[in-house]
Structure formats: structure tokens, C-alpha cells
Design a protein around this motif. Structure first.
Motif, PDB file in Angstrom:
ATOM      1  N   ALA A  46      -9.114  -3.667  -3.315  1.00 55.24           N
ATOM      2  CA  ALA A  46      -9.260  -2.247  -3.618  1.00 55.24           C
ATOM      3  C   ALA A  46      -7.911  -1.615  -3.974  1.00 55.24           C
ATOM      4  O   ALA A  46      -7.827  -0.756  -4.859  1.00 55.24           O
ATOM      5  CB  ALA A  46      -9.885  -1.517  -2.426  1.00 55.24           C
ATOM      6  N   GLY A  97      -9.105   2.179   0.352  1.00 54.55           N
ATOM      7  CA  GLY A  97      -9.238   1.521   1.647  1.00 54.55           C
ATOM      8  C   GLY A  97      -9.389   2.485   2.797  1.00 54.55           C
ATOM      9  O   GLY A  97      -9.296   3.710   2.654  1.00 54.55           O
ATOM     10  N   GLY A 117      -3.320  -9.994   2.037  1.00 48.37           N
ATOM     11  CA  GLY A 117      -4.245  -9.249   2.894  1.00 48.37           C
ATOM     12  C   GLY A 117      -4.435 -10.017   4.180  1.00 48.37           C
ATOM     13  O   GLY A 117      -3.802  -9.714   5.193  1.00 48.37           O
ATOM     14  N   ILE A 163      -4.520   0.952   6.783  1.00 44.62           N
ATOM     15  CA  ILE A 163      -4.404   2.167   5.969  1.00 44.62           C
ATOM     16  C   ILE A 163      -4.064   3.337   6.888  1.00 44.62           C
ATOM     17  O   ILE A 163      -4.782   3.612   7.841  1.00 44.62           O
ATOM     18  CB  ILE A 163      -5.708   2.464   5.209  1.00 44.62           C
ATOM     19  CG1 ILE A 163      -6.104   1.265   4.352  1.00 44.62           C
ATOM     20  CG2 ILE A 163      -5.565   3.721   4.376  1.00 44.62           C
ATOM     21  CD1 ILE A 163      -5.112   0.901   3.266  1.00 44.62           C
ATOM     22  N   SER A 214     -10.106   2.168   7.512  1.00 46.67           N
ATOM     23  CA  SER A 214      -9.994   1.342   8.711  1.00 46.67           C
ATOM     24  C   SER A 214     -11.025   0.216   8.671  1.00 46.67           C
ATOM     25  O   SER A 214     -11.956   0.216   7.861  1.00 46.67           O
ATOM     26  CB  SER A 214     -10.231   2.200   9.952  1.00 46.67           C
ATOM     27  OG  SER A 214     -11.602   2.589  10.026  1.00 46.67           O
ATOM     28  N   THR A 255      -6.460  -1.012  11.698  1.00 44.54           N
ATOM     29  CA  THR A 255      -6.425  -0.550  10.315  1.00 44.54           C
ATOM     30  C   THR A 255      -5.144  -1.017   9.652  1.00 44.54           C
ATOM     31  O   THR A 255      -4.161  -1.320  10.336  1.00 44.54           O
ATOM     32  CB  THR A 255      -6.508   0.988  10.242  1.00 44.54           C
ATOM     33  OG1 THR A 255      -6.655   1.388   8.884  1.00 44.54           O
ATOM     34  CG2 THR A 255      -5.253   1.648  10.804  1.00 44.54           C
ATOM     35  N   TYR A 303     -12.149  -8.069   5.668  1.00 48.87           N
ATOM     36  CA  TYR A 303     -11.767  -6.658   5.489  1.00 48.87           C
ATOM     37  C   TYR A 303     -10.407  -6.553   4.818  1.00 48.87           C
ATOM     38  O   TYR A 303     -10.215  -5.751   3.882  1.00 48.87           O
ATOM     39  CB  TYR A 303     -11.755  -5.960   6.849  1.00 48.87           C
ATOM     40  CG  TYR A 303     -10.803  -4.791   6.954  1.00 48.87           C
ATOM     41  CD1 TYR A 303     -11.073  -3.571   6.345  1.00 48.87           C
ATOM     42  CD2 TYR A 303      -9.605  -4.912   7.686  1.00 48.87           C
ATOM     43  CE1 TYR A 303     -10.196  -2.503   6.446  1.00 48.87           C
ATOM     44  CE2 TYR A 303      -8.725  -3.851   7.795  1.00 48.87           C
ATOM     45  CZ  TYR A 303      -9.005  -2.652   7.176  1.00 48.87           C
ATOM     46  OH  TYR A 303      -8.132  -1.603   7.272  1.00 48.87           O
ATOM     47  N   ASP A 358     -10.726  -7.536   1.139  1.00 47.55           N
ATOM     48  CA  ASP A 358     -11.376  -6.486   0.362  1.00 47.55           C
ATOM     49  C   ASP A 358     -10.454  -5.281   0.173  1.00 47.55           C
ATOM     50  O   ASP A 358     -10.437  -4.648  -0.900  1.00 47.55           O
ATOM     51  CB  ASP A 358     -12.670  -6.042   1.056  1.00 47.55           C
ATOM     52  CG  ASP A 358     -13.801  -7.051   0.865  1.00 47.55           C
ATOM     53  OD1 ASP A 358     -13.590  -8.080   0.199  1.00 47.55           O
ATOM     54  OD2 ASP A 358     -14.896  -6.815   1.416  1.00 47.55           O
ATOM     55  N   THR A 359      -9.699  -4.952   1.221  1.00 45.53           N
ATOM     56  CA  THR A 359      -8.773  -3.826   1.110  1.00 45.53           C
ATOM     57  C   THR A 359      -7.683  -4.130   0.084  1.00 45.53           C
ATOM     58  O   THR A 359      -7.304  -3.260  -0.712  1.00 45.53           O
ATOM     59  CB  THR A 359      -8.148  -3.529   2.486  1.00 45.53           C
ATOM     60  OG1 THR A 359      -9.190  -3.212   3.418  1.00 45.53           O
ATOM     61  CG2 THR A 359      -7.182  -2.353   2.402  1.00 45.53           C
ATOM     62  N   TRP A 360      -7.194  -5.362   0.082  1.00 42.21           N
ATOM     63  CA  TRP A 360      -6.187  -5.759  -0.902  1.00 42.21           C
ATOM     64  C   TRP A 360      -6.747  -5.618  -2.322  1.00 42.21           C
ATOM     65  O   TRP A 360      -6.078  -5.084  -3.208  1.00 42.21           O
ATOM     66  CB  TRP A 360      -5.742  -7.187  -0.632  1.00 42.21           C
ATOM     67  CG  TRP A 360      -4.762  -7.717  -1.636  1.00 42.21           C
ATOM     68  CD1 TRP A 360      -5.015  -8.552  -2.681  1.00 42.21           C
ATOM     69  CD2 TRP A 360      -3.373  -7.412  -1.710  1.00 42.21           C
ATOM     70  NE1 TRP A 360      -3.874  -8.800  -3.402  1.00 42.21           N
ATOM     71  CE2 TRP A 360      -2.852  -8.111  -2.832  1.00 42.21           C
ATOM     72  CE3 TRP A 360      -2.509  -6.618  -0.943  1.00 42.21           C
ATOM     73  CZ2 TRP A 360      -1.506  -8.043  -3.186  1.00 42.21           C
ATOM     74  CZ3 TRP A 360      -1.169  -6.548  -1.303  1.00 42.21           C
ATOM     75  CH2 TRP A 360      -0.685  -7.257  -2.411  1.00 42.21           C
ATOM     76  N   GLU A 363       0.831  -1.219   0.000  1.00 47.87           N
ATOM     77  CA  GLU A 363       0.000   0.000   0.000  1.00 47.87           C
ATOM     78  C   GLU A 363       0.854   1.252   0.000  1.00 47.87           C
ATOM     79  O   GLU A 363       0.587   2.218  -0.738  1.00 47.87           O
ATOM     80  CB  GLU A 363      -0.906  -0.015   1.238  1.00 47.87           C
ATOM     81  CG  GLU A 363      -1.962   1.075   1.261  1.00 47.87           C
ATOM     82  CD  GLU A 363      -1.468   2.393   1.839  1.00 47.87           C
ATOM     83  OE1 GLU A 363      -1.968   3.468   1.417  1.00 47.87           O
ATOM     84  OE2 GLU A 363      -0.545   2.357   2.697  1.00 47.87           O
ATOM     85  N   TRP A 420     -14.844   0.131   6.981  1.00 47.70           N
ATOM     86  CA  TRP A 420     -15.289  -0.979   6.131  1.00 47.70           C
ATOM     87  C   TRP A 420     -16.572  -1.587   6.697  1.00 47.70           C
ATOM     88  O   TRP A 420     -17.511  -1.870   5.952  1.00 47.70           O
ATOM     89  CB  TRP A 420     -14.187  -2.028   6.043  1.00 47.70           C
ATOM     90  CG  TRP A 420     -14.562  -3.262   5.291  1.00 47.70           C
ATOM     91  CD1 TRP A 420     -14.478  -3.473   3.944  1.00 47.70           C
ATOM     92  CD2 TRP A 420     -15.087  -4.480   5.845  1.00 47.70           C
ATOM     93  NE1 TRP A 420     -14.916  -4.744   3.626  1.00 47.70           N
ATOM     94  CE2 TRP A 420     -15.293  -5.379   4.776  1.00 47.70           C
ATOM     95  CE3 TRP A 420     -15.407  -4.903   7.139  1.00 47.70           C
ATOM     96  CZ2 TRP A 420     -15.801  -6.669   4.962  1.00 47.70           C
ATOM     97  CZ3 TRP A 420     -15.912  -6.169   7.336  1.00 47.70           C
ATOM     98  CH2 TRP A 420     -16.102  -7.037   6.249  1.00 47.70           C
TER      99      TRP A 420
END
Length: 682
Positions: free
Chosen positions: A166, A113, A76, A101, A115, A99, A159, A162-164, A23, A119
């Protein structure tokens, strides 16, 4: 080295820290290289850099960035947070806390992304709109989870996944991110960078990859068994007993634990509660709430759990608060200014002599000021004023004077002994295990009641001061902030065990559940300072045995022993082909710290440079391009296992004890420093 216009970066480990490294690489690349061609604007620049983005001297600017993440598991979540693990395993922090991020000002802005709690809120909104992509189980968990709830670890994994996704979708032009689902089993230097040997298993090498820079974000790694553990494991193999070595609970096949039999469980820390819930509720048992306390209805498929630990008790449960730090507890003595003053003056302080006395004062004040507020009858008139004056004394005289004021002004039953909080069974003998269990159950009920009182419980507020102080200490002791001797003997020697047992405990629900299981006869205990052994012959043999010198009656006998201990986080004891290879090849070395006698001894983590952390080889030379992030920094940072804290930061230079602590996002700042160094940014 940049070749062919491309910088190739290998991130070894795809869990939260590996994801943070990726990130930050994406964010910093975008801050310098992103352009708005369709508007005819010049490339956007990081405002901190001004003009054209510079590089460190002699380093050509890469035209492309090729990032490869090596992990057998999904990037992730990685292994620890994988989404298919049992839903009963809970996080040890509330929804509002974690988080991957950053939100700290001055860093390159994130591309995607947020926290975990952001999410969670977004998923709830999507559920209401009828466009949620979660599974039915995940939807139910999100709908029942508030910001102060403790999420299932599998949901946190969702989470992270999903963040990965994104992050990949937001990758800027010129950047490629690849996931290679293999373990790195060897790392070596080449004339141009590094060669990574991959394998499907510990000895099954399949092919190699090259990289210009490598980020080691391997997280939790298996550890070699200790001498006693090896003896137990070997004997179990020859005698037909069941021995479960230390492991992440999600990695264990719990169906192998026999129902209806006695099972010894060694360790009563956080892993213990996962073992407990998986062998009870996970086998169909149910907890009911009669409004006063929980009761347990067995399924009949549970084992009889007998738990043991050095203190004879589990970690204390967390206070039920709507915040990570108790708002009523502010540090008056161990402020950031006081804790960092020695370093700013060029002085290397001692933990025991210089830092602990400040935090000790804060813990005592939190306890007695809360006691005076909620139990005024327990203190004499004017006590708090006299106590504050005693705490304000300079030098070592403050402690005996404070003790005198407490002795004269507080009823005996309400006086605080901080050390005794963590070991309430110390020095107490029980006639038998029935008497022991009655005492343990009383401690659990008292602890659960204290958690429910929250900020109105003096003991929990003393612990809250230690918890808040821990955030200050993380910043103060990092990177040589205290003497090597006090790091080993004080901070890591006695204080770490004290504060973990008091402030790193499970959700209060787990304490109430354990009490219910003890009342139901499903769980009992061995007692303090347990001794484990093997009985090879005789009636009922072979079996494991356990007994406490403080408890009378027969020893506990069982054919199954579960080590509810986390694998030791020491690079020198790692059962990892990658880590042992790095040490054997001299590409890395453990950090050595001087003990009380001046003799250097290997510590838990790698020896590294100052941030951005690069490994030091066997000769103490910097291995340029080989970065260390996360748990293996435990020799230069304290508390590396705790996730990054989600919060809005104060403006630079305005942090104070009422604002977020910089240590809360230290791991994300480390990832940012590594990313900038790799990209040649100042």
C-alpha cells in the motif's frame, strides 16, 4: 549530498523498522512536495512549516527522492515476520496492540496503511464481501481472531507485506522505491556519501551501491557464541551430538530434533514456548480442553523435552485482559510528571534511589488494593488507609513502615514479596526431579488460574503496575535520563530481568499447554541454576549433561541440546559482517558506560548522537548521513525490541496516566525525526 537533483537514501533492513523509515520518508516528502495540479492549486505544505518549505542551512532542495531498501527477505515482514514461517508461532501482543503506521498528532499524515487491528477488521469485511485476497489458512486465522487474540506471527507478516504494498502504491510524485534482495556486508564513506557492498553470503561480495544517506534498521542480528556455547558446539561436531545454537525459532530446522529421545532445552523465556509447541503440536500432538484444564494427546513423534533456566521456571503468563494495560491499575507514584521531574529540573536521577521506589509503591498498592477488594478476609479493618499513609511517607522510611503495616494487617500467606514472584523456587531443595516437577506444575497451574482471574488477581495486578510503569520508565530513562551507573547496575542489571520474567511472558494459553505437557510426561525440568556439561566416555556417552545444585538424583543426559535463547543483542558480539565491519573500520563504535567503579565498559548498542540518532565514529565524531534506528539503540533507549503501540493519542500536552504513553510510538517518532533530517526539514 544531493547530486543531479536526487537524494539517494539507503535503508539497510526491510523489517518493520525499515518499513517505518520508508513510510516516514514518503509522508514527509508528500507533506512538502505534493501538489494538486488538476485543481490549479499551489503545492500543499506541511501546516507546521508555513510558507515555502525551508531546508537546513546550506542543503539544496532535492527534486527527486530515490529510496533503496536492502534486505534478502521481503520488505515489510523482513526475516522475523516472514509469512512462510510455522503458523503455530504466536505474537506476544494482542491484535489491538501493534502498528507500523503512526497516529501521533503533529507528524506528517500517513499516505496509506493503518494498525494491525484495522487491517484485521478490513480483511474480515473483505471475507464477508467475498473479495478477500488471503490464503485459506490466513482467512481461517482472521475469522477466528478477535481484537484481544494473539495473532500468528506469519499473519502479522502478511499485514506488514500488505502495508508495504500500500505504501508503494501511494508513493508521491518524485519518489522511487526499490528493493534490492541482497544483504549489505560492508559500508564505507566516499567523498559524496556512502558505498554499500552487497553479497549473497557472508563472503560473496557481488557489487556495490552508493547513497547520500543510510538508515541502519537491521533489527535482530546473529551473535557470536559465548565461550561455553562454542565449546559445546565444537564438541558436538566431533562427538556426533546435535547442538542447536541460539536462533530465531523460525530459522531452525526442527525436523533435525530426534523423536522419542531426551532433548535438553536451555532457556524458558519466549523462545522456549516456540520450541515447545513446534516439537509437540507441530508434530501432530493435540490439546483437548475438558473445561477445567488442558490435556495433551501425544502423536508419538515428540521428543522428551527437559527444560532448564536460571530460575527453573518459565516467564509468567499474561493476564487475560481486553486491554494492554489493566484499566483498574493507575500509577499514583511513578506518574509521567514525577518520573520526568528530575530531568526537567536538570538533575540526573538514579534508577534505584529515585525511580524504583516510586514504582515499587505502585506495585505494592496494586497488589494490596486488589487483595482487599477480592479477599477482604485476608486484611484487617482499616488496613488500606494505614497502608496508603505509609506509602505516602517521604524518604526511605516509607518501606519499613509499609512492611510493618503489612505485617500487622495482612495474613502471612497473602503478603507480597515482589522479588520472590520472579523466582519462587529460590532457596528450595527438591529430593529429585519428580518432586521438582510437581512443584513446577503447581506453579504453572496457579499462574494460569491467576491469568484467568484477570483484574481480580492481586499478583497479576502487581505485575500490571510494573508493566504500566515500564512505559513511563522508557520515556524517563532514554537519552541519558538516569546515571550511567544505575543504567548498567539497576535498570539493565536487576530490574530488566525481574520485569521481563513477570510482565513479558507468553499468552496464558502457553502456560496451560506447558502444564498439560508436563502432566502427559512430555516435558520435565532440570531445576534452578543449571550446570551444563559433556560426558565423552562411559555408558551412554557421548552426551550432554545438565543438573541443578538444588535438585537431588541423577543428572539429565541427552544427545541433543537446544539453546532456546534469543541471540545476544550486543553490537560488540554481533556475528554480522556489516556490524563488525563498521566497528573495525571505525565508522561506528559501541557506547561505553561507567560502572559502579567508574570504569567505562562497552554497552549493548552503538554510540549515537542525540535524536535524530547518527552514529559516532571511533573518535566520537558524528558520521553525518549515517542513522541508527531500532534495536541497535539499546544503549540509549530501553525496550527497543517492543513494537510500536497502536492507539489514538491525546492532544499534545494532555498525556496523563489514563492516556496513551508517548513511549508507545517512540520508534515511529525516531523514524520521523530521521526522515525529516534526511530531507532537510526542521
Amino acid at each position: 549530498m544531493v547530486r543531479g537533483g536526487a537524494m539517494r537514501v539507503a535503508v539497510v533492513g526491510g523489517g518493520p523498522r525499515g518499513a517505518s523509515a520508508v513510510e516516514r520518508l514518503l509522508a514527509n516528502w508528500a507533506a512538502v512536495h505534493s501538489s494538486e495540479h488538476d485543481a490549479g492549486h499551489p503545492p500543499r505544505r506541511d501546516p507546521r512549516l508555513g510558507g515555502n518549505p525551508p531546508t537546513r542551512a546550506g542543503q539544496p532542495r532535492p527534486e527527486r527522492l530515490e529510496i533503496t531498501v536492502f534486505d534478502p527477505y521481503e520488505p515489510g515482514p523482513g526475516r522475523v515476520w516472514r509469512t512462510e514461517q510455522p503458523r503455530l508461532f504466536l505474537m506476544n501482543t494482542q491484535s489491538f496492540y501493534p502498528t507500523v503506521i503512526p497516529s501521533e498528532p503533529g507528524l506528517a499524515p500517513p499516505l496509506a496503511g493503518g494498525s494491525f487491528d484495522q487491517w484485521r477488521a478490513a480483511q474480515r469485511a473483505a471475507i464477508e464481501d467475498g473479495c478477500c485476497g488471503l490464503t485459506g489458512q490466513e482467512r481461517a486465522e482472521v475469522e477466528s481472531l478477535g481484537p484481544d487474540g494473539f495473532p500468528p506471527r506469519a499473519l502479522y507478516g502478511r499485514y506488514l507485506a500488505d502495508t508495504w504494498s500500500a505504501l508503494l502504491a501511494a508513493a508521491p510524485p518524485g519518489v522511487e522505491v526499490e528493493h534490492v534482495p541482497h544483504e549489505v556486508v560492508r559500508l564505507g564513506r566516499t567523498p559524496h556519501g556512502f558505498a554499500l557492498t552487497l553479497g549473497d553470503g557472508p563472503s560473496d561480495a557481488v557489487h556495490a551501491r552508493e547513497a547520500d544517506a543510510v538508515v541502519l534498521a537491521v533489527g535482530h542480528i546473529p551473535a557470536q557464541l559465548g565461550r561455553e556455547q562454542r565449546a559445546l558446539a565444537e564438541a558436538a561436531g566431533t562427538l556426533g551430538l546435535a547442538y542447536f545454537p541460539p536462533a530465531a525459532p523460525a530459522d531452525v530446522d526442527w525436523d533435525r530434533v530426534p523423536a522419542g529421545e531426551t532433548v535438553l532445552v536451555r532457556g524458558m523465556g519466549l523462545n522456549f514456548f516456540d520450541v515447545m509447541v513446534q516439537l509437540t503440536q507441530g508434530r501432530g500432538g493435540t490439546f483437548t480442553d475438558d473445561g477445567d484444564r488442558l490435556a495433551y494427546v501425544p502423536s508419538g513423534r515428540e521428543p522428551r523435552i527437559v527444560a532448564a533456566s536460571r530460575r527453573g521456571l518459565p516467564y509468567r503468563g499474561k493476564a487475560e485482559l481486553g486491554a494492554y494495560y489493566a484499566p483498574s491499575v493507575q500509577l499514583r507514584w511513578l506518574t509521567r510528571e514525577a518520573a520526568l521531574a528530575p530531568r526537567r529540573a536538570g538533575i540526573e536521577p538514579s534508577f534505584d534511589a529515585d525511580l524504583w521506589p516510586l514504582l515499587h509503591r505502585d506495585a505494592l498498592w496494586a497488589y494490596y488494593s486488589t487483595l482487599a477488594r477480592v479477599e477482604a478476609e485476608s486484611v484487617a479493618p482499616g488496613f488500606l488507609d494505614r497502608f496508603a499513609a505509609a506509602l505516602a511517607l517521604e524518604g526511605p522510611g516509607w518501606e519499613p513502615e509499609a512492611s510493618r503495616v503489612v505485617r500487622d494487617g495482612v495474613v502471612r500467606a497473602r503478603r507480597l514479596d515482589l522479588r520472590a514472584l520472579a523466582a519462587p523456587l529460590a532457596g528450595w531443595h527438591a529430593r529429585d526431579r519428580a518432586e521438582l516437577d510437581a512443584r513446577v506444575l503447581a506453579c504453572l497451574d496457579e499462574d494460569a488460574a491467576g491469568s484467568a482471574r484477570g483484574e481480580d488477581d492481586p499478583v497479576k495486578m502487581a505485575v500490571a503496575a510494573l508493566h504500566r510503569g515500564r512505559a513511563v520508565l522508557k520515556e524517563a530513562v532514554a537519552d541519558g535520563g538516569i546515571t550511567e551507573e544505575s543504567w548498567a547496575a539497576g535498570l539493565r542489571g536487576w530490574f530488566e530481568g525481574l520485569v521481563e520474567g513477570l510482565a513479558s511472558g507468553p499468552p496464558a494459553l502457553r502456560i496451560r499447554q506447558l502444564a498439560a505437557l508436563m502432566r502427559a510426561g512430555v516435558v520435565s525440568t532440570v531445576g534452578p541454576e543449571p550446570r551444563f556439561g559433556l560426558e565423552r566416555t562411559g555408558p551412554g556417552a557421548p552426551c550432554f549433561t545438565a543438573a541443578s545444585p538444588w535438585v537431588g538424583g541423577p543428572e539429565v543426559r541427552a544427545r541433543c541440546l537446544v539453546e532456546a535463547l534469543a541471540p545476544v543483542n550486543r553490537v560488540g558480539q554481533a556475528d554480522s559482517a556489516l556490524v563488525t565491519g563498521l566497528l573495525a573500520d571505525g565508522l561506528a563504535r559501541p557506547r561505553f558506560l561507567a560502572g559502579a567503579d567508574g570504569t567505562p565498559r562497552p554497552s549493548s548498542g552503538f554510540d549515537v548522537t542525540a535524536p535524530p540518532y547518527r552514529a559516532l565514529d571511533v573518535n566520537g565524531q558524528t558520521v553525518e548521513g549515517l542513522y541508527v534506528l531500532g534495536l541497535q539503540l539499546s544503549a540509549v533507549q530501553w525496550g527497543t525490541a517492543i513494537a510500536a503501540e497502536a492507539h489514538p493519542f491525546a492532544a499534545p500536552g494532555e498525556a496523563h496516566d489514563g492516556a496513551p504513553y508517548p513511549s508507545g510510538q517512540r520508534t515511529l517518532r525516531d523514524a520521523d525525526a530521521i526522515a525529516r533530517h534526511i530531507l532537510g526539514l526542521p
